[in-house]
Design a protein around this motif. Structure first.
Motif, mmCIF file in Angstrom:
data_model
loop_
_atom_site.group_PDB
_atom_site.id
_atom_site.type_symbol
_atom_site.label_atom_id
_atom_site.label_comp_id
_atom_site.label_asym_id
_atom_site.label_seq_id
_atom_site.Cartn_x
_atom_site.Cartn_y
_atom_site.Cartn_z
ATOM 1 N N GLN A 1 13.233 -12.487 -6.542
ATOM 2 C CA GLN A 1 13.971 -11.487 -6.077
ATOM 3 C C GLN A 1 12.979 -10.220 -5.812
ATOM 4 O OE1 GLN A 1 16.814 -10.426 -9.104
ATOM 5 N NE2 GLN A 1 17.622 -8.821 -7.767
ATOM 6 N N GLN A 2 12.013 -9.984 -6.477
ATOM 7 C CA GLN A 2 10.917 -8.962 -6.085
ATOM 8 C C GLN A 2 10.327 -9.011 -4.799
ATOM 9 O OE1 GLN A 2 9.680 -6.348 -7.873
ATOM 10 N NE2 GLN A 2 11.355 -6.219 -9.445
ATOM 11 N N PHE A 3 10.238 -10.465 -4.313
ATOM 12 C CA PHE A 3 9.547 -10.655 -3.103
ATOM 13 C C PHE A 3 10.600 -10.232 -1.924
ATOM 14 C CE2 PHE A 3 8.409 -13.388 0.488
ATOM 15 C CZ PHE A 3 7.151 -13.342 0.378
ATOM 16 N N SER A 4 11.768 -10.795 -2.085
ATOM 17 C CA SER A 4 12.824 -10.601 -1.125
ATOM 18 C C SER A 4 13.120 -9.080 -0.952
ATOM 19 C CB SER A 4 13.867 -11.340 -1.393
ATOM 20 O OG SER A 4 13.688 -12.842 -1.536
ATOM 21 N N GLU A 5 13.304 -8.400 -2.116
ATOM 22 C CA GLU A 5 13.836 -6.984 -2.090
ATOM 23 C C GLU A 5 12.802 -6.008 -2.036
ATOM 24 O OE1 GLU A 5 16.349 -6.155 -5.243
ATOM 25 O OE2 GLU A 5 17.549 -7.991 -5.057
ATOM 26 N N PHE A 6 11.649 -6.243 -2.479
ATOM 27 C CA PHE A 6 10.265 -5.186 -2.319
ATOM 28 C C PHE A 6 9.214 -5.612 -1.601
ATOM 29 C CE2 PHE A 6 13.191 -4.530 -6.359
ATOM 30 C CZ PHE A 6 13.691 -3.407 -5.897
ATOM 31 N N ARG A 7 8.703 -6.849 -2.117
ATOM 32 C CA ARG A 7 7.534 -7.143 -1.373
ATOM 33 C C ARG A 7 7.334 -7.355 0.191
ATOM 34 N NH1 ARG A 7 5.848 -5.541 -6.055
ATOM 35 N NH2 ARG A 7 5.857 -6.910 -7.740
ATOM 36 N N ASP A 8 8.546 -8.068 0.575
ATOM 37 C CA ASP A 8 8.454 -8.517 1.946
ATOM 38 C C ASP A 8 9.512 -7.467 2.676
ATOM 39 O OD1 ASP A 8 9.037 -9.589 4.797
ATOM 40 O OD2 ASP A 8 10.362 -11.085 3.874
ATOM 41 N N LYS A 9 8.892 -6.092 2.988
ATOM 42 C CA LYS A 9 9.588 -5.109 3.291
ATOM 43 C C LYS A 9 10.280 -5.031 4.662
ATOM 44 C CE LYS A 9 6.328 -2.195 0.700
ATOM 45 N NZ LYS A 9 7.449 -1.932 -0.149
ATOM 46 N N ASN A 10 9.739 -5.906 5.618
ATOM 47 C CA ASN A 10 10.159 -6.003 7.148
ATOM 48 C C ASN A 10 11.173 -7.354 6.944
ATOM 49 O OD1 ASN A 10 8.295 -8.294 7.162
ATOM 50 N ND2 ASN A 10 7.161 -7.187 8.676
ATOM 51 N N GLY A 11 11.264 -8.177 6.058
ATOM 52 C CA GLY A 11 12.211 -9.222 5.863
ATOM 53 C C GLY A 11 12.015 -10.447 6.613
ATOM 54 N N ASP A 12 10.598 -10.586 7.013
ATOM 55 C CA ASP A 12 10.284 -11.740 7.978
ATOM 56 C C ASP A 12 9.913 -12.837 7.021
ATOM 57 O OD1 ASP A 12 7.792 -10.932 6.729
ATOM 58 O OD2 ASP A 12 7.040 -10.840 8.878
ATOM 59 N N GLY A 13 10.151 -13.073 5.809
ATOM 60 C CA GLY A 13 9.861 -14.031 4.840
ATOM 61 C C GLY A 13 8.633 -14.286 4.294
ATOM 62 N N LYS A 14 7.595 -13.173 4.680
ATOM 63 C CA LYS A 14 6.057 -13.348 4.466
ATOM 64 C C LYS A 14 5.866 -11.745 4.212
ATOM 65 C CE LYS A 14 5.308 -14.290 9.399
ATOM 66 N NZ LYS A 14 4.811 -15.310 10.172
ATOM 67 N N MET A 15 4.567 -11.729 3.646
ATOM 68 C CA MET A 15 3.830 -10.654 3.409
ATOM 69 C C MET A 15 2.552 -10.496 4.348
ATOM 70 S SD MET A 15 3.805 -9.557 -0.654
ATOM 71 C CE MET A 15 2.826 -10.831 -0.973
ATOM 72 N N THR B 1 0.852 -6.665 1.441
ATOM 73 C CA THR B 1 0.009 -6.937 0.535
ATOM 74 C C THR B 1 -0.723 -6.017 -0.481
ATOM 75 O OG1 THR B 1 -0.411 -9.153 1.399
ATOM 76 C CG2 THR B 1 -1.673 -8.794 -0.336
ATOM 77 N N LEU B 2 -1.187 -5.057 0.403
ATOM 78 C CA LEU B 2 -1.684 -3.599 0.086
ATOM 79 C C LEU B 2 -0.460 -3.045 -0.749
ATOM 80 C CD1 LEU B 2 -3.995 -1.729 -0.179
ATOM 81 C CD2 LEU B 2 -3.087 -0.593 2.054
ATOM 82 N N ASP B 3 0.487 -2.814 -0.430
ATOM 83 C CA ASP B 3 1.311 -2.088 -1.402
ATOM 84 C C ASP B 3 1.789 -2.980 -2.577
ATOM 85 O OD1 ASP B 3 1.492 -0.292 0.650
ATOM 86 O OD2 ASP B 3 3.242 -1.090 1.842
ATOM 87 N N TRP B 4 1.595 -4.210 -2.560
ATOM 88 C CA TRP B 4 1.969 -5.059 -3.679
ATOM 89 C C TRP B 4 0.800 -4.681 -4.747
ATOM 90 C CZ3 TRP B 4 0.369 -10.697 -4.062
ATOM 91 C CH2 TRP B 4 0.504 -11.162 -5.098
ATOM 92 N N ILE B 5 -0.488 -5.047 -4.474
ATOM 93 C CA ILE B 5 -1.686 -5.143 -5.285
ATOM 94 C C ILE B 5 -2.008 -3.837 -5.630
ATOM 95 C CG2 ILE B 5 -2.146 -7.678 -4.710
ATOM 96 C CD1 ILE B 5 -4.574 -6.294 -3.225
ATOM 97 N N LEU B 6 -1.966 -2.945 -4.736
ATOM 98 C CA LEU B 6 -2.386 -1.417 -4.914
ATOM 99 C C LEU B 6 -1.477 -0.439 -4.671
ATOM 100 C CD1 LEU B 6 -6.036 -1.857 -3.301
ATOM 101 C CD2 LEU B 6 -5.816 -1.748 -5.793
ATOM 102 N N PRO B 7 -0.606 -0.644 -5.694
ATOM 103 C CA PRO B 7 0.441 0.467 -5.417
ATOM 104 C C PRO B 7 0.014 1.963 -5.583
ATOM 105 C CG PRO B 7 0.846 -0.700 -7.732
ATOM 106 C CD PRO B 7 -0.523 -1.289 -7.016
ATOM 107 N N SER B 8 0.740 2.698 -4.665
ATOM 108 C CA SER B 8 0.151 4.178 -5.015
ATOM 109 C C SER B 8 1.075 5.245 -5.555
ATOM 110 C CB SER B 8 -0.213 4.491 -3.277
ATOM 111 O OG SER B 8 0.917 4.421 -2.686
ATOM 112 N N ASP B 9 2.143 4.556 -5.840
ATOM 113 C CA ASP B 9 3.496 5.428 -6.219
ATOM 114 C C ASP B 9 3.479 5.568 -7.881
ATOM 115 O OD1 ASP B 9 4.124 2.752 -6.273
ATOM 116 O OD2 ASP B 9 6.070 3.063 -5.500
ATOM 117 N N TYR B 10 2.653 4.672 -8.371
ATOM 118 C CA TYR B 10 2.687 4.700 -10.025
ATOM 119 C C TYR B 10 1.483 5.178 -10.784
ATOM 120 C CZ TYR B 10 4.192 3.327 -14.716
ATOM 121 O OH TYR B 10 4.419 3.038 -15.817
ATOM 122 N N ASP B 11 1.421 6.173 -11.607
ATOM 123 C CA ASP B 11 0.303 6.847 -12.099
ATOM 124 C C ASP B 11 0.422 6.181 -13.639
ATOM 125 O OD1 ASP B 11 -1.533 8.083 -13.597
ATOM 126 O OD2 ASP B 11 -1.564 9.711 -12.137
#
Length: 314
Positions: free
Chosen positions: A234-248, A253-263
């Motif tokens: 569910q995380q992949f579909s709703e948050f990881r794959d932001k443009n909804g094309d079924g892949k990152m 991938t950068l937004d996933w492994i190096l998130p900038s919005d959480y300290d």
């Protein structure tokens, strides 16, 4: 050869299959405050490592309760940087970040001695390569479990990215970026590239859902997926794959492994404040910290504490 294997685990993002129900995370969140699970219902071990650093937390666990409180009192005084008698959330956060940085410095110092062969306070790529892959270079073998040619090329690529002046000689700052690339902005592309190389099994330059789940979970003998795998789908579909094309792609991938919005340091500071702020005034006194010493440092009533090597500040 053994040293090469050890360095591979230290320097490269871990690849391969995990245990069937073992959850593996690629998210870096800078250098982790602790690799332990954060579950205060069981213990405060995560908080101890986040607050003190892993080695110091381990030392505190062996101290008698009174010695643990005494040392915590010294730390509390140091945290109060403006000497107003209170420890604010900002001061608490700064202390946690300092502990985190100290762990990185200690890690670099430990490895520096192994690689600076001529003791000129620099580490060249040749020094690193010869120390890490020396036995392989002397006797190259193709029939091995590990592809050392690929490993060495990957290390060299990262070394060159960390080597900002391009002389293939790393000072401490550059070597730190090499060992801990997730903490340096100019190394983010390398972290993303290494991650995608590990997970992108079909080599199309993207991470699809099957590859994403396969990196964290491998089913054996038709067993049911654990609940967290369903959640990750569910995380992949709703948050990881932001443009909804079924892949990152690389950006996703950068937004996933190096998130900038959480300290994480800020989150841990808020948590410790919540656990210890008895009068709920948004700041801590020395007494409030000491009354909750088990949250910050922990202790065992044991005689081992006196035998430990003590830091100068204690």
């Amino acid at each position: 050869m053994i040293q090469a294997l050890l360095m591979c685990f230290v320097l490269c993002v871990v690849s391969g299959s995990s245990k069937p129900t073992e959850r593996k995370s690629r998210i870096h969140d800078e250098d982790p405050l602790s690799r332990l699970e954060h579950d205060d219902n069981k213990n405060y071990d995560y908080d101890h490592e986040a607050f003190l650093g892993e080695e110091e937390a381990r030392a505190f666990e062996q101290l008698p309760a009174e010695e643990s409180r005494r040392r915590l009192g010294i730390i509390a005084d140091k945290m109060d940087s403006n000497t107003d008698g209170f420890i604010s959330e900002e001061e608490l956060k700064n202390w946690i970040r300092t502990s985190q940085r100290r762990q990185i410095v200690d890690s670099v110092d430990q490895q520096w001695k192994d690689f600076d062969l001529n003791q000129d306070d620099q580490i060249s790529w040749e020094e690193y390569k010869n120390t890490t892959y020396g036995s392989y270079l002397e006797d190259p073998q193709t029939d091995t479990e590990f592809n050392y040619v690929h490993m060495m090329a990957r290390d060299e690529r990262r070394f060159r990215a960390a080597d900002t002046n391009g002389d293939l000689i790393a000072d401490r700052k550059e070597f730190t970026a090499f060992l801990h690339p997730e903490d340096h902005k100019h190394m983010k592309d390398i972290v993303v590239q290494e991650t995608m190389e590990d997970i992108d099994k079909n080599g199309d330059g993207f991470i699809d859902l099957k590859e994403y789940i396969g990196d964290m979970f491998t089913s054996e003998d038709g067993e049911d997926e654990p609940d967290w795998v369903t959640s990750e789908r569910q995380q992949f579909s709703e948050f990881r794959d932001k443009n909804g094309d079924g892949k990152m792609d690389q950006e996703e991938t950068l937004d996933w492994i190096l998130p900038s919005d959480y300290d994480h340091a800020e989150a841990e500071a808020k948590h410790l404040l919540h656990e210890s702020d008895a009068n709920q005034d948004g700041k801590l006194t020395r007494d409030e910290i000491l009354s909750k010493f088990e949250v910050f440092v922990g202790s065992q009533v044991t005689d081992f504490g006196e035998a430990l090597l003590r830091h100068d500040e204690f």
